[in-house]
Design a protein around this motif. Sequence first.
Motif, PDB file in Angstrom:
ATOM      1  N   GLY B 523       0.816  -1.216   0.000  1.00 47.33           N
ATOM      2  CA  GLY B 523       0.000   0.000   0.000  1.00 47.33           C
ATOM      3  C   GLY B 523       0.846   1.260   0.000  1.00 47.33           C
ATOM      4  N   ILE B 524       1.982   1.195   0.685  1.00 43.13           N
ATOM      5  CA  ILE B 524       2.872   2.366   0.726  1.00 43.13           C
ATOM      6  C   ILE B 524       3.552   2.561  -0.622  1.00 43.13           C
ATOM      7  CG2 ILE B 524       5.021   3.239   1.777  1.00 43.13           C
ATOM      8  CD1 ILE B 524       4.077   1.913   4.422  1.00 43.13           C
ATOM      9  N   GLY B 525       3.669   1.469  -1.390  1.00 38.88           N
ATOM     10  CA  GLY B 525       4.233   1.603  -2.728  1.00 38.88           C
ATOM     11  C   GLY B 525       5.489   0.791  -2.980  1.00 38.88           C
ATOM     12  N   LEU B 526       5.846  -0.105  -2.066  1.00 39.05           N
ATOM     13  CA  LEU B 526       6.994  -0.972  -2.329  1.00 39.05           C
ATOM     14  C   LEU B 526       6.627  -1.944  -3.447  1.00 39.05           C
ATOM     15  CD1 LEU B 526       7.693  -0.032   0.683  1.00 39.05           C
ATOM     16  CD2 LEU B 526       9.004  -2.150   0.800  1.00 39.05           C
ATOM     17  N   LYS B 527       7.531  -2.115  -4.409  1.00 40.49           N
ATOM     18  CA  LYS B 527       7.247  -3.043  -5.508  1.00 40.49           C
ATOM     19  C   LYS B 527       7.651  -4.459  -5.114  1.00 40.49           C
ATOM     20  CE  LYS B 527       6.982   0.299  -9.148  1.00 40.49           C
ATOM     21  NZ  LYS B 527       7.314   1.473  -8.283  1.00 40.49           N
ATOM     22  N   THR B 528       8.729  -4.577  -4.346  1.00 38.21           N
ATOM     23  CA  THR B 528       9.182  -5.908  -3.958  1.00 38.21           C
ATOM     24  C   THR B 528       8.958  -6.136  -2.469  1.00 38.21           C
ATOM     25  OG1 THR B 528      10.857  -5.878  -5.677  1.00 38.21           O
ATOM     26  CG2 THR B 528      11.180  -7.463  -3.884  1.00 38.21           C
ATOM     27  N   VAL B 529       8.090  -7.082  -2.154  1.00 38.66           N
ATOM     28  CA  VAL B 529       7.871  -7.506  -0.770  1.00 38.66           C
ATOM     29  C   VAL B 529       7.843  -9.027  -0.791  1.00 38.66           C
ATOM     30  CG1 VAL B 529       6.329  -7.448   1.228  1.00 38.66           C
ATOM     31  CG2 VAL B 529       6.476  -5.446  -0.273  1.00 38.66           C
ATOM     32  N   GLU B 530       8.901  -9.669  -0.302  1.00 40.07           N
ATOM     33  CA  GLU B 530       8.952 -11.136  -0.360  1.00 40.07           C
ATOM     34  C   GLU B 530       8.864 -11.716   1.050  1.00 40.07           C
ATOM     35  OE1 GLU B 530      10.943 -13.355  -2.977  1.00 40.07           O
ATOM     36  OE2 GLU B 530      11.177 -11.828  -4.542  1.00 40.07           O
ATOM     37  N   THR B 531       8.117 -12.790   1.177  1.00 33.88           N
ATOM     38  CA  THR B 531       7.983 -13.437   2.478  1.00 33.88           C
ATOM     39  C   THR B 531       8.662 -14.804   2.430  1.00 33.88           C
ATOM     40  OG1 THR B 531       5.911 -12.294   2.829  1.00 33.88           O
ATOM     41  CG2 THR B 531       6.347 -14.189   4.249  1.00 33.88           C
ATOM     42  N   VAL B 532       9.562 -15.062   3.363  1.00 33.46           N
ATOM     43  CA  VAL B 532      10.353 -16.294   3.354  1.00 33.46           C
ATOM     44  C   VAL B 532      10.416 -16.876   4.759  1.00 33.46           C
ATOM     45  CG1 VAL B 532      12.524 -17.301   2.549  1.00 33.46           C
ATOM     46  CG2 VAL B 532      11.918 -15.000   1.842  1.00 33.46           C
ATOM     47  N   ASP B 533      10.492 -18.200   4.837  1.00 30.40           N
ATOM     48  CA  ASP B 533      10.763 -18.861   6.117  1.00 30.40           C
ATOM     49  C   ASP B 533      12.285 -18.849   6.319  1.00 30.40           C
ATOM     50  OD1 ASP B 533      11.182 -20.455   8.277  1.00 30.40           O
ATOM     51  OD2 ASP B 533      10.128 -22.219   7.483  1.00 30.40           O
ATOM     52  N   PRO B 534      12.761 -18.151   7.351  1.00 29.49           N
ATOM     53  CA  PRO B 534      14.224 -18.045   7.526  1.00 29.49           C
ATOM     54  C   PRO B 534      14.886 -19.384   7.802  1.00 29.49           C
ATOM     55  CG  PRO B 534      13.075 -17.221   9.482  1.00 29.49           C
ATOM     56  CD  PRO B 534      12.033 -17.467   8.431  1.00 29.49           C
ATOM     57  N   LEU B 535      14.094 -20.360   8.276  1.00 32.60           N
ATOM     58  CA  LEU B 535      14.675 -21.670   8.589  1.00 32.60           C
ATOM     59  C   LEU B 535      14.900 -22.504   7.324  1.00 32.60           C
ATOM     60  CD1 LEU B 535      12.673 -22.354  11.856  1.00 32.60           C
ATOM     61  CD2 LEU B 535      15.079 -21.704  11.667  1.00 32.60           C
ATOM     62  N   ASP B 536      14.416 -22.020   6.176  1.00 28.40           N
ATOM     63  CA  ASP B 536      14.763 -22.612   4.884  1.00 28.40           C
ATOM     64  C   ASP B 536      15.971 -21.832   4.384  1.00 28.40           C
ATOM     65  OD1 ASP B 536      15.016 -23.487   2.309  1.00 28.40           O
ATOM     66  OD2 ASP B 536      12.882 -23.308   1.804  1.00 28.40           O
ATOM     67  N   HIS B 537      17.150 -22.258   4.831  1.00 26.09           N
ATOM     68  CA  HIS B 537      18.348 -21.427   4.701  1.00 26.09           C
ATOM     69  C   HIS B 537      18.687 -21.080   3.247  1.00 26.09           C
ATOM     70  CE1 HIS B 537      22.147 -19.629   5.681  1.00 26.09           C
ATOM     71  NE2 HIS B 537      22.814 -20.523   4.980  1.00 26.09           N
ATOM     72  N   ALA B 538      18.710 -22.091   2.362  1.00 25.66           N
ATOM     73  CA  ALA B 538      19.124 -21.838   0.977  1.00 25.66           C
ATOM     74  C   ALA B 538      18.186 -20.829   0.314  1.00 25.66           C
ATOM     75  CB  ALA B 538      19.138 -23.153   0.193  1.00 25.66           C
ATOM     76  N   ARG B 539      16.899 -21.003   0.530  1.00 24.95           N
ATOM     77  CA  ARG B 539      15.939 -20.100  -0.084  1.00 24.95           C
ATOM     78  C   ARG B 539      16.052 -18.691   0.520  1.00 24.95           C
ATOM     79  NH1 ARG B 539       9.964 -19.800   0.307  1.00 24.95           N
ATOM     80  NH2 ARG B 539       9.685 -18.083  -1.141  1.00 24.95           N
ATOM     81  N   ALA B 540      16.296 -18.632   1.817  1.00 22.06           N
ATOM     82  CA  ALA B 540      16.428 -17.334   2.482  1.00 22.06           C
ATOM     83  C   ALA B 540      17.624 -16.566   1.927  1.00 22.06           C
ATOM     84  CB  ALA B 540      16.561 -17.534   3.993  1.00 22.06           C
ATOM     85  N   VAL B 541      18.756 -17.269   1.757  1.00 20.26           N
ATOM     86  CA  VAL B 541      19.962 -16.615   1.232  1.00 20.26           C
ATOM     87  C   VAL B 541      19.721 -16.141  -0.197  1.00 20.26           C
ATOM     88  CG1 VAL B 541      22.372 -16.981   0.566  1.00 20.26           C
ATOM     89  CG2 VAL B 541      21.527 -17.912   2.741  1.00 20.26           C
TER      90      VAL B 541
END
Lengths: 194, 661
Positions: B523-541
């Motif tokens: 809503g504020i206008g960010l184009k990139t907002v990604e949600t990740v599980d930090p315990l999935d290390h490879a994907r988080a990195v």
Amino acid sequence: MSKNIILCGVGGQGTVLASRLISAAAMTKGLPVMSAETIGMAQRGGSVFSHLRIGENVYSPMIALGEADLILAFEPAEAVRLLPYLKDSGRIVVSNRPIQPVTATLSGSSYDPQVMLDYLKAHVPYLTIVDIESATREVGSSKVVNLILLGAALADGALGFTQDEMRQAIIDKIPAKFHELNFKALDYYQNIGE
Amino acid sequence: MHQEFLMGNEAIAMGAIAAGVDLVCGYPGTPSTEVLETVAKHRPQGTYVEWSVNEKTAMEMAGGAAYAGARSMVTMKQMGLNVAADPLMCLSYIGVKGGMVVLVADDPGPISSQTEQDTRTFAAFSKVPVFDPSTPREAYEMVQEAFVFSEKYQTPVFLRSTTRVSHGYESIEVKDPDEYAIHEIEGFIKDSSRWVIFPRLANMNHRKIEARNATLTDTLSDYPGNRIYREEISPAYPAAFPSNQPDEPTSPPNPFTVRAVATGGFSFTYCMETRERIRREAGESFRLFKVSTPFPFPEKKALKFLEGLDEVLCIEELDPVIERALTYVCGKYGLKTKILGKLTGDMPSAGENSREIVQQAIEGFLEIPYSNQEPLDLPPLPVRPPVLCAGCPHRASFYAVKKAMQGKKTLYCGDIGCYTLGNAMPLDMVDTCLCMGAGLGIAQAISHVEPDTSCFAFVGDSTFFASAIPSVVNAVYNQAEMTLIVLDNSTTAMTGHQPHPGTGQTMMGEIVSKISIEKILHGIGLKTVETVDPLDHARAVETVRRVATEKGVKAIIFRSPCIALPAARAAAGKTGPMVVDPEKCIGCKRCIREIGCPALVLATSDKEPDEAGIGQNGPDEAGVVKAVSIKAAIDPAQCTGCSLCSQICPVKAIGKGGGHV
């Protein structure tokens, strides 16, 4: 009766519940109680304490150096840390199991609990060391270290309460499904002493 | 009446309930948090309780309720009062109709705060009267008096507590529900000449509150909480103490007749202990002035206390409030009494008082030999800095950003919460920490003045709602270059798991729609907002690597529940702890060195170095070469099975232990 009791250990060991049980027992006997304890960031693996003062003519919940009748220590190094609070005639009941700080693991140098226990033996005339490994094995749960230590202090007469008074405190403060386990833990030291 | 063993904060809450409080708002902060939680737990029918989004909103709500004639209380720690300063300063001028108590818990030490600011000073600054209890019992009484006082003088009133009062316990007499105060809420009566603050009204009300506070110094001189503890003192020097000048022909004057102590707050309990200790030995003791309303200061009472005194030692924590007030009284009334304390270097200017500090100071002041114990020569003790819990998702989040940005020029702005502990080795991922939400401002500023640095701001979910949103708007609109990392563990963890707008529950027990952090950011206008599980290390990195290179303001939400939440604990119990396969472990210590999890330890071995095949340390002081295993091991009592260590082990030596133990 007037007693100054310190409970100490590492965040998460259950010192607070033990402190609560002693307070409940004192209140049932109609004794005034004051206490103070660590709450907040230090609870995350830091050194924690409860000061507990039972009896009349107490103004501050904080115990002064050299004023504690009993130190109930959940960890050997923490017993040594708070030793300056103990009266000359005071008693220490201590678990022999160390909890190594993360810093020790990182630097690859753990502290030696035997050094702490030896120091206590050399400086504390009234000392009870509880072999917590065999105690928890015997009782069948690692979650009742607090009740095992409380039981040891009780058996040594250092708490100033009877077994029945502490049992009543457990009944009043802990959910019924845990009563049997807690009674067993409380009685453990008494039984091996006999 | 019945007896209960209450924490100071519980006593304040039960006192407010006994006073018939209608609305309680606040924002969590150690050492104040339990006040609101206790009100919620024992909430009488018709009382409204909420954790507000921040202290400013909470203060405004308490003000609004009091406008309508309700009794309201707002709770916060001392830092929170800074956030709520704007409405409070204006409420002081506008006043209230119903009783309004502002509960602020200060933190001498500090033990869990960024500053040692003193709410008694804030009271004088804002011209709002302050009550300063010394014990849970007194706090219980004072909060009830504060409501009455607030209504009588139509002003908000501070109840100032400190850590040891808030977190101390005492067995006290408390009222039964049929003894609680009952009052009618009149409702809000429209009157723009009263409730709309314009410069003219402000000028008029400023005169009124100054005049009121001037008369209150008299009124409060009769308040029983401001008390002089005195007794008949013998004219002679106490025989129990050896004179400091044994050779002098005449014994020195009895110090108890010409020297006295002034105190307030928790230090009163230390002073009383010292006073009784001296009495036990000397049969008499010093005069003591307890100040329970440091602002407005009870001047007439102070004059009575100062009668015949040469010197007064002030014992208080944080600011020298009583010391300054007494110095002022002496000047105003032309007294020669010397006032000693922090300003004169006779007491420590910072930090918490203790039984020993106070006893030593008073006995020194009275020239009584201090019975010092021989200090024990203790062996070196382990240092135990607080650490992120085993299984804490913040550890995984910090580690993912650290790995992704390795070798790049970065700035990691931290914030207020458990995740400040990400500063500790080996993570070392917090370069700055200032106050709630400040990391976003700092990160965007440095992105403007140091364009070649990748600037990150880490903020927790509760802090995001409390104070980060305007800074995100600022960053986006003003073209900052930064990566916002929201560490969403679905709770306010540091203060003990309070709900917030992202959790979907309220303190009234309602289940409500969660407010989505993603939607706010979009809503504020960010184009990139990604949600990740930090315990999935490879994907988080991988996510951090990709997102950090994008232009402008972008956000990653690391979402994984706090491991101390009951649901997460239960899940961890089912997973069971991880185990290290000693056959596979090559002893590289990577798991220990990289993530600093308290459940990861070094396995010790009694075997000879060769036999254990694991190396050794050099000889110790006694010249004995001890085998030291350099294999990792996992403490099953602490491990939650988060599996972060198994994901970074280069030889896959760490695996699931298999079920509950």
